[in-house]
Scaffold this active site. Structure first.
Site, PDB file in Angstrom:
ATOM      1  N   GLU A 277      36.716  42.636  47.660  1.00  0.00           N
ATOM      2  CA  GLU A 277      38.007  42.178  46.843  1.00  0.00           C
ATOM      3  C   GLU A 277      38.863  42.228  48.125  1.00  0.00           C
ATOM      4  O   GLU A 277      39.212  43.400  48.581  1.00  0.00           O
ATOM      5  CB  GLU A 277      38.284  43.144  46.008  1.00  0.00           C
ATOM      6  CG  GLU A 277      37.300  43.258  44.726  1.00  0.00           C
ATOM      7  CD  GLU A 277      37.722  42.121  43.760  1.00  0.00           C
ATOM      8  OE1 GLU A 277      38.432  41.420  44.106  1.00  0.00           O
ATOM      9  OE2 GLU A 277      36.884  42.137  42.872  1.00  0.00           O
ATOM     10  N   CYS A 311      47.590  43.397  46.236  1.00  0.00           N
ATOM     11  CA  CYS A 311      46.789  42.112  46.813  1.00  0.00           C
ATOM     12  C   CYS A 311      47.334  40.600  45.988  1.00  0.00           C
ATOM     13  O   CYS A 311      47.034  39.745  46.569  1.00  0.00           O
ATOM     14  CB  CYS A 311      45.449  42.436  46.627  1.00  0.00           C
ATOM     15  SG  CYS A 311      45.049  42.917  44.986  1.00  0.00           S
TER      16      CYS A 311
HETATM   17  P1  NAD Z   1      41.799  47.886  55.087  1.00  0.00           P
HETATM   18  O1  NAD Z   1      40.873  46.827  55.228  1.00  0.00           O
HETATM   19  O2  NAD Z   1      42.486  48.222  56.507  1.00  0.00           O
HETATM   20  O3  NAD Z   1      41.155  49.323  54.723  1.00  0.00           O
HETATM   21  C1  NAD Z   1      40.405  49.324  53.597  1.00  0.00           C
HETATM   22  C2  NAD Z   1      39.360  50.287  53.350  1.00  0.00           C
HETATM   23  O4  NAD Z   1      38.057  49.826  54.405  1.00  0.00           O
HETATM   24  C3  NAD Z   1      39.623  51.640  54.039  1.00  0.00           C
HETATM   25  O5  NAD Z   1      38.773  52.660  53.263  1.00  0.00           O
HETATM   26  C4  NAD Z   1      39.268  51.587  55.609  1.00  0.00           C
HETATM   27  O6  NAD Z   1      39.031  53.028  56.171  1.00  0.00           O
HETATM   28  C5  NAD Z   1      37.781  50.900  55.152  1.00  0.00           C
HETATM   29  N1  NAD Z   1      37.447  50.034  56.408  1.00  0.00           N
HETATM   30  C6  NAD Z   1      38.271  49.367  57.165  1.00  0.00           C
HETATM   31  N2  NAD Z   1      37.544  48.735  58.337  1.00  0.00           N
HETATM   32  C7  NAD Z   1      36.075  49.081  58.073  1.00  0.00           C
HETATM   33  C8  NAD Z   1      34.832  48.942  58.582  1.00  0.00           C
HETATM   34  N3  NAD Z   1      34.839  47.632  59.600  1.00  0.00           N
HETATM   35  N4  NAD Z   1      33.754  48.837  57.831  1.00  0.00           N
HETATM   36  C9  NAD Z   1      33.940  49.846  56.827  1.00  0.00           C
HETATM   37  N5  NAD Z   1      34.947  50.421  56.447  1.00  0.00           N
HETATM   38  C10 NAD Z   1      36.086  49.906  56.980  1.00  0.00           C
HETATM   39  O7  NAD Z   1      42.807  47.609  54.158  1.00  0.00           O
HETATM   40  P2  NAD Z   1      43.928  48.713  53.352  1.00  0.00           P
HETATM   41  O8  NAD Z   1      45.008  48.375  54.546  1.00  0.00           O
HETATM   42  O9  NAD Z   1      43.653  49.911  52.981  1.00  0.00           O
HETATM   43  O10 NAD Z   1      44.619  47.940  52.320  1.00  0.00           O
HETATM   44  C11 NAD Z   1      45.474  46.606  51.925  1.00  0.00           C
HETATM   45  C12 NAD Z   1      44.466  45.386  51.878  1.00  0.00           C
HETATM   46  O11 NAD Z   1      43.713  45.584  50.705  1.00  0.00           O
HETATM   47  C13 NAD Z   1      45.438  44.290  51.686  1.00  0.00           C
HETATM   48  O12 NAD Z   1      44.812  42.998  52.578  1.00  0.00           O
HETATM   49  C14 NAD Z   1      45.129  43.753  50.300  1.00  0.00           C
HETATM   50  O13 NAD Z   1      45.440  42.582  49.951  1.00  0.00           O
HETATM   51  C15 NAD Z   1      43.676  44.409  49.891  1.00  0.00           C
HETATM   52  N6  NAD Z   1      43.409  44.380  48.565  1.00  0.00           N
HETATM   53  C16 NAD Z   1      42.676  43.849  47.739  1.00  0.00           C
HETATM   54  C17 NAD Z   1      42.364  44.033  46.502  1.00  0.00           C
HETATM   55  C18 NAD Z   1      41.883  43.121  45.791  1.00  0.00           C
HETATM   56  O14 NAD Z   1      41.294  43.457  44.596  1.00  0.00           O
HETATM   57  N7  NAD Z   1      41.658  41.851  46.017  1.00  0.00           N
HETATM   58  C19 NAD Z   1      43.299  45.160  45.928  1.00  0.00           C
HETATM   59  C20 NAD Z   1      43.780  46.047  46.623  1.00  0.00           C
HETATM   60  C21 NAD Z   1      44.081  45.694  47.974  1.00  0.00           C
END
Ligand code: NAD
Length: 511
Positions: A277, A311
């Site tokens: 997601e 998102c």
């Molecule tokens: P992010 O990608 O920075 O981090 C999300 C999670 O992934 C965190 O727990 C982070 O520690 C982990 N992570 C990051 N890189 C990783 C890797 N290489 N391997 C494993 N884990 C990793 O995102 P964020 O800043 O926490 O959230 C915002 C983003 O989330 C926005 O782009 C938003 O659109 C998206 N989002 C999407 C939905 C959906 O349902 N489509 C819902 C909420 C948020």
């Protein structure tokens, strides 16, 4: 089992009056959880042994207690505990009872969750209560109804009882969540994995660690075999270590498209089930026959709520040329009424971005739009008047935005709306689909046939017409760079299950 309540259809109107100015001295500092962060592994709390991740208060920039990451050995230990839990062979009654206990635990702590979320990520307290916590509970209640109503073992067709399909848990699930809807994103994964029969390891965002900690306390109270639910804290490297573990059978990730892509590549090495997601840049198409006042109020609310950090934010408005200037005038008028406020202030207002990095990203993209020739209708770079600290952004509207501009294509993730005119339905569809993302699409029109054509033509996972909200059990997710797979309702549960085809053996209803 009661049917899932449909949330009230809510039209958020911004307050009539303007801000009275911030009272930063009133903010209690530091904003910290009463419970220190711990890991929950195999049913026991552990002190994390990895590195430290700094955090700041979104409203004051004051340093908060850092999050300590799990060491690699602790991640390994958590996956082993999940594997050994035996939840894979749990029965439906136990799964439903565990989910009911999870709902009760969250309901009993609803106010603590709202306070924690509001302090931790900076969203207004009333929004945290009304939307962040309620959305999570509504999703869980809808999952409960859907799972209770649908067997895991059923005939392929009514006339062949010895040809069956069985939905079986895929195995240990790695659950990786973001900070922006910290409880909601956790329960969408944990609730679904639990009902599917998958033991799990949750790795929340370090910026949502307080909420995750409170959630783990709820999970500790549930009658579950030790190790069914495990919590490890940490950042991207902890998430990557979890995804790479050979015993992980499924990875459910919510977060940025960039992280999702790297997780998908890592997960593919081990042929793991992958549910992604990710980000969005969702179009909101206003046709000439819509009620401009309602459409602009709803459209701005859909873009700006949660401090612009959702998102599925309706962040890219496409407006029919005939109502374009009127819509921009309305936008300026409505934004002028918006109140900027501290997270703990009651009412509908906009709070700070979650972090310095997020604030800098929003400011940078807003400036890039102006530099590329977009017309600044209202707002602009810099902090709102009276705010000398905190990650506050001026709610902004950029008009005459064209597809070549970064602000048209990239997720800003702050209270910044872009507006682009169109001359025909065909052009509206082309503009709406001209993005790498495909999460949500919004349509405003009085013409039912046009609404239906648009709903079919948009390359997105979810379409909302004239402000109609989705039922909590509806599938949530996107296409293209916004995601793979669906969460919520029965779709979310099945995402954690394999389908086994069995012929020649009739199901033993007692098992
Ligand atoms: P992010 O990608 O920075 O981090 C999300 C999670 O992934 C965190 O727990 C982070 O520690 C982990 N992570 C990051 N890189 C990783 C890797 N290489 N391997 C494993 N884990 C990793 O995102 P964020 O800043 O926490 O959230 C915002 C983003 O989330 C926005 O782009 C938003 O659109 C998206 N989002 C999407 C939905 C959906 O349902 N489509 C819902 C909420 C948020």
């Amino acid at each position: 089992m009661p049917s899932a309540p449909r949330p009230e259809r809510r039209l958020t109107l911004w307050p009539e009056h303007s801000t009275t100015g911030p009272d930063l001295e009133r903010v209690p500092m530091p904003y910290d959880t009463a419970v220190p962060h711990r890991l929950l592994i195999g049913g026991a709390w552990e002190v994390a042994q990895g590195h430290s991740l700094p955090r700041c208060d979104p409203a004051t920039e004051a340093a908060r207690l850092p999050v300590i990451a799990a060491s690699d050995a602790q991640v390994l230990h958590a996956v082993r505990a999940a594997e050994a839990s035996g939840w894979q062979t749990s029965g439906r009654t136990h799964r439903l009872s565990a989910l009911a206990q999870m709902i009760e635990g969250i309901e009993a702590r609803a106010e603590s969750f709202a306070q924690t979320i509001s302090r931790e990520i900076g969203v207004p307290i009333d929004f945290a209560r009304r939307s962040q916590v309620e959305a999570a509970l509504n999703h869980l209640r809808a999952m409960q109804v859907a799972y209770d109503a649908t067997p895991d073992d059923m005939p392929v067709a009514p006339d062949c009882p010895a040809d069956r399909v069985r939905y079986e848990p895929v195995g240990v699930a790695a659950l990786i969540t973001p900070w922006n809807w910290p409880l909601n994103q956790i329960v969408l994964k944990v609730g679904a994995a639990l009902l599917a029969g998958c033991p799990m390891v949750l790795k929340p965002s370090e910026l949502g660690a307080d909420t995750a900690m409170l959630f783990a306390i709820c999970m500790e109270d549930i009658d579950l075999p030790p190790g069914t639910f495990n919590l490890v804290m940490g950042g991207a490297d902890t998430g990557a270590a979890l995804v790479a573990h050979p015993a992980i059978a499924a990875v459910s990730f919510t977060g940025s498209t960039r992280a999702g892509q790297s997780i998908a590549i890592a997960a593919a090495q081990g042929f793991r089930r992958t549910i992604l997601e990710m980000g969005g840049k969702s179009p909101n198409v206003l046709f000439e026959d819509c009620d401009v006042d309602t459409a602009m109020r709803q459209g701005l609310a859909h873009c700006f709520r949660n401090n612009g950090q959702s998102c599925n934010a309706a962040s890219r408005m496409l407006v029919a040329r005939g109502i374009y200037e009127k819509a921009l005038e309305k936008a300026a008028q409505i934004v002028a009424e918006i109140h900027i406020g501290l997270p703990d202030q009651p009412g509908d207002h906009i709070g700070p971005q979650v972090s310095a990095a997020q604030h800098a990203h929003v400011q940078h993209l807003l400036q890039s739009g102006i530099d590329a020739g977009a017309r600044l209708v209202v707002g602009g770079p810099g902090r709102p008047e009276g705010y000398t600290r905190g990650y506050f952004t001026r709610p902004s509207v950029l008009a005459d935005v064209t597809p070549e501009m970064r602000v048209f294509r990239e997720e800003i993730f702050g209270p910044v709306l872009t507006v682009t005119p169109f001359d025909s339905e065909a052009e509206a569809i082309a503009l709406a689909n001209d993005t790498p993302y495909g999460l949500a699409g919004y349509v405003q029109t009085a013409d039912a046939a046009c609404a239906d054509r648009m709903a079919r033509a948009l390359r997105v996972g979810m379409v909302q017409v004239n402000g109609q909200s989705r039922a909590p059990g509806a599938p949530f997710g996107g296409v293209k760079a916004s995601g793979v797979g669906r969460e919520a309702g029965l779709w979310g549960i099945r995402a954690f299950q394999d389908v086994k085809s069995i012929s020649g053996a009739v199901s033993d209803a007692s098992i």
